[in-house]
Motif scaffolding. Structure first.
Motif, PDB file in Angstrom:
ATOM      1  N   PHE A 223       0.241  75.503  23.440  1.00  0.00           N
ATOM      2  CA  PHE A 223      -1.404  75.290  23.279  1.00  0.00           C
ATOM      3  C   PHE A 223      -1.827  74.868  22.262  1.00  0.00           C
ATOM      4  O   PHE A 223      -1.551  75.526  21.172  1.00  0.00           O
ATOM      5  CB  PHE A 223      -2.007  76.716  23.896  1.00  0.00           C
ATOM      6  CG  PHE A 223      -1.806  77.064  25.295  1.00  0.00           C
ATOM      7  CD1 PHE A 223      -2.658  76.183  26.420  1.00  0.00           C
ATOM      8  CD2 PHE A 223      -0.896  77.782  26.275  1.00  0.00           C
ATOM      9  CE1 PHE A 223      -2.760  76.447  27.572  1.00  0.00           C
ATOM     10  CE2 PHE A 223      -0.762  78.201  27.369  1.00  0.00           C
ATOM     11  CZ  PHE A 223      -1.723  77.688  28.177  1.00  0.00           C
ATOM     12  N   LEU A 224      -2.792  74.399  21.932  1.00  0.00           N
ATOM     13  CA  LEU A 224      -3.324  73.604  20.867  1.00  0.00           C
ATOM     14  C   LEU A 224      -4.971  73.807  20.793  1.00  0.00           C
ATOM     15  O   LEU A 224      -5.575  73.992  22.014  1.00  0.00           O
ATOM     16  CB  LEU A 224      -3.261  72.292  20.615  1.00  0.00           C
ATOM     17  CG  LEU A 224      -1.793  71.744  20.425  1.00  0.00           C
ATOM     18  CD1 LEU A 224      -1.572  70.211  20.528  1.00  0.00           C
ATOM     19  CD2 LEU A 224      -0.981  72.479  19.351  1.00  0.00           C
ATOM     20  N   ASN A 225      -5.567  73.759  19.682  1.00  0.00           N
ATOM     21  CA  ASN A 225      -7.108  73.762  19.692  1.00  0.00           C
ATOM     22  C   ASN A 225      -7.572  72.420  19.784  1.00  0.00           C
ATOM     23  O   ASN A 225      -7.222  71.340  19.054  1.00  0.00           O
ATOM     24  CB  ASN A 225      -7.796  74.383  18.102  1.00  0.00           C
ATOM     25  CG  ASN A 225      -7.546  75.929  18.408  1.00  0.00           C
ATOM     26  OD1 ASN A 225      -7.795  76.602  19.509  1.00  0.00           O
ATOM     27  ND2 ASN A 225      -7.016  76.389  17.387  1.00  0.00           N
ATOM     28  N   ALA A 226      -8.270  71.996  20.642  1.00  0.00           N
ATOM     29  CA  ALA A 226      -8.947  70.590  21.009  1.00  0.00           C
ATOM     30  C   ALA A 226      -9.519  70.090  19.648  1.00  0.00           C
ATOM     31  O   ALA A 226      -9.214  68.875  19.314  1.00  0.00           O
ATOM     32  CB  ALA A 226     -10.036  70.827  21.986  1.00  0.00           C
ATOM     33  N   HIS A 227     -10.223  71.123  18.969  1.00  0.00           N
ATOM     34  CA  HIS A 227     -11.056  70.698  17.764  1.00  0.00           C
ATOM     35  C   HIS A 227      -9.793  69.931  16.942  1.00  0.00           C
ATOM     36  O   HIS A 227     -10.079  69.039  15.750  1.00  0.00           O
ATOM     37  CB  HIS A 227     -11.793  71.592  16.972  1.00  0.00           C
ATOM     38  CG  HIS A 227     -12.444  71.392  15.881  1.00  0.00           C
ATOM     39  ND1 HIS A 227     -13.601  70.549  15.892  1.00  0.00           N
ATOM     40  CD2 HIS A 227     -11.964  71.678  14.507  1.00  0.00           C
ATOM     41  CE1 HIS A 227     -13.816  70.443  14.412  1.00  0.00           C
ATOM     42  NE2 HIS A 227     -12.937  71.170  13.597  1.00  0.00           N
ATOM     43  N   ASP A 228      -8.644  70.745  16.592  1.00  0.00           N
ATOM     44  CA  ASP A 228      -7.700  70.282  15.497  1.00  0.00           C
ATOM     45  C   ASP A 228      -7.170  68.797  15.824  1.00  0.00           C
ATOM     46  O   ASP A 228      -6.701  68.111  15.167  1.00  0.00           O
ATOM     47  CB  ASP A 228      -6.712  71.323  15.672  1.00  0.00           C
ATOM     48  CG  ASP A 228      -7.098  72.521  15.015  1.00  0.00           C
ATOM     49  OD1 ASP A 228      -8.012  72.586  14.614  1.00  0.00           O
ATOM     50  OD2 ASP A 228      -6.029  73.559  15.357  1.00  0.00           O
ATOM     51  N   LEU A 229      -7.374  68.639  17.146  1.00  0.00           N
ATOM     52  CA  LEU A 229      -6.828  67.062  17.614  1.00  0.00           C
ATOM     53  C   LEU A 229      -7.958  66.131  17.594  1.00  0.00           C
ATOM     54  O   LEU A 229      -7.657  64.738  17.905  1.00  0.00           O
ATOM     55  CB  LEU A 229      -6.278  67.199  19.281  1.00  0.00           C
ATOM     56  CG  LEU A 229      -5.060  68.161  19.241  1.00  0.00           C
ATOM     57  CD1 LEU A 229      -4.903  68.112  20.871  1.00  0.00           C
ATOM     58  CD2 LEU A 229      -3.867  67.474  18.641  1.00  0.00           C
ATOM     59  N   GLY A 230      -9.143  66.430  17.328  1.00  0.00           N
ATOM     60  CA  GLY A 230     -10.406  65.304  17.451  1.00  0.00           C
ATOM     61  C   GLY A 230     -11.114  65.265  18.575  1.00  0.00           C
ATOM     62  O   GLY A 230     -11.665  64.459  19.040  1.00  0.00           O
TER      63      GLY A 230
END
Length: 401
Positions: A223-230
């Protein structure tokens, strides 16, 4: 004139389960060479689905050119105490000669109970004339138990109904699923959190450092943060699946997560197991329009989740990834829990979460508790639906396996 090998006929049932479709076989109906794991079984399933197909359409098979529809299931009567049916799942690659056996399909799990009844694998004495049949499933890929509650009418599986599932066009009968003990909480977090941390940091060449929650619940998931991926977390398939550069970056992140989770020994090994781990990104609630045109309001959901399957953004949500969402949301401090508000606090698990995905929303509940300083999850519950689309025999050239 050259002689070519004939086709053989193999009994099969083509079913929808949740937002996926697959070809279901009884183990004993397979050709003898395919009744055990190995190249013959893989070659058979590849040919049935129409893979590998460089055109990506699987025109010469039963697949439909997406990860959601390129699936195979093998069922057999269980000899395991407390279980009715053994369920083995194969994710068939579309453009590669790969059948990935490393994980389960949560969507097709909804079809296993009904299909087992249709195939005569369940003792008829256990099927009431009306009501609900409780089918105890052994998920052989991951060694876990699933309990399916299958509606019965006039002694037969009831397939029609008014249960609506976002991502599926028509309503059907509800099949309630319980994923029992979906995550093993061993010493220091054990298999649930392979690194024993709620949030890790992935160092991905060309991308940089990313916060990630690495969890093994239902299916291994990064799981990642969407914001960190743009991203905003409201993306639909067209925004990502048409961007080759973005897909390559996301696959590089998935490979790094697989390495850190101990699922592979070398980054290059990730290509040999495209089904696991899954990669997903999360964000706080926001308004968006689903792929059907349905308007999803931020006030109706707890968070946004977008997940990739077999290198593409999924059109809805994989059932096993939904299990991972439910478990991660229940545990304070994970990225999923924080995206959902994180307000439950230490020692208090979130009992359920409703999240927005590209096709709409889904609710999943997790029974989690903090025991002796370690989080334990005993059950994850969700509802799906299933329906037989076709049954009969598939034909396969005999010289393909």
């Amino acid at each position: 004139m050259p002689r070519f090998a004939p086709q053989i006929k193999i009994p099969a049932i083509y079913m929808r389960g949740g937002t996926s479709k697959g070809v279901f076989f009884r183990l004993q109906d397979l050709p003898e060479s395919a009744r055990q794991p190995g190249p013959a079984r893989d070659a058979l399933l590849l040919r049935v689905l129409g893979s590998p197909d460089p055109y990506g359409k699987q025109i010469d098979g039963l697949g439909n050119g997406s990860s959601s529809t390129s699936k195979a299931v093998i069922l057999s009567q269980s000899t395991r105490t407390g279980h009715d049916v053994d369920y083995l799942f194969g994710q068939v690659a579309i453009d590669q000669s790969v059948v990935d056996w490393s994980g389960n399909c949560g969507n097709l799990s909804a079809a296993v109970g009904p299909c087992a009844i249709h195939m005569g694998l369940i003792d008829t004495a256990r099927i009431a004339q009306s009501g609900v049949a409780t089918i105890r499933i052994w998920q052989a890929n991951i060694g876990k138990s699933i309990v399916a509650h299958v509606p019965i009418s006039d002694g037969q599986v009831q397939e029609t109904g008014d249960f609506a599932l976002d991502g599926v066009t028509f309503p059907a009968a509800e099949v309630a699923l319980e994923f029992v003990d979906p995550a093993d909480a061993g010493e220091g977090g054990g298999a649930m959190f392979p690194t024993a941390r709620l949030v890790d940091e992935l160092d991905v060449p060309g991308t940089g450092r990313l916060a990630a929650t690495l969890i093994n619940a239902g299916i291994p998931t990064v799981f990642l943060n969407a914001h960190d991926l743009g991203y905003t977390g409201t993306e639909l398939q067209a925004a990502i699946n048409g961007d080759a550069t973005a897909l390559a970056r996301l696959e590089a992140i998935r490979a790094q997560g697989a390495l850190q989770m101990g699922l592979i020994q070398h980054l290059g090994d990730a290509a040999t197991r495209p089904h696991t781990p899954k990669l997903a990104f999360v964000a706080p609630p926001a308004d968006y329009t689903a792929s059907s045109g349905k308007r999803i309001k931020a006030g109706d959901i707890d968070l946004l989740v977008r997940a990739l399957s077999m290198g593409q953004l999924h059109h809805a949500m994989m059932g096993t990834a939904a299990v991972a969402v439910g478990v991660a949301a229940a545990i304070p401090g994970t990225l999923v829990n924080l995206a959902a508000g994180g307000e439950c606090g230490d020692g208090f698990a979130r009992p359920s979460v409703r999240f927005g995905h590209p096709s709409g929303t889904l609710r999943v509940g997790a029974q989690a508790a903090l025991v002796d300083g370690q989080w334990q999850v005993t059950k994850v519950a969700m509802s799906r639906s299933a329906r037989v689309l076709m049954e009969g025999q598939v034909r396969v050239p005999v010289d393909n396996f």
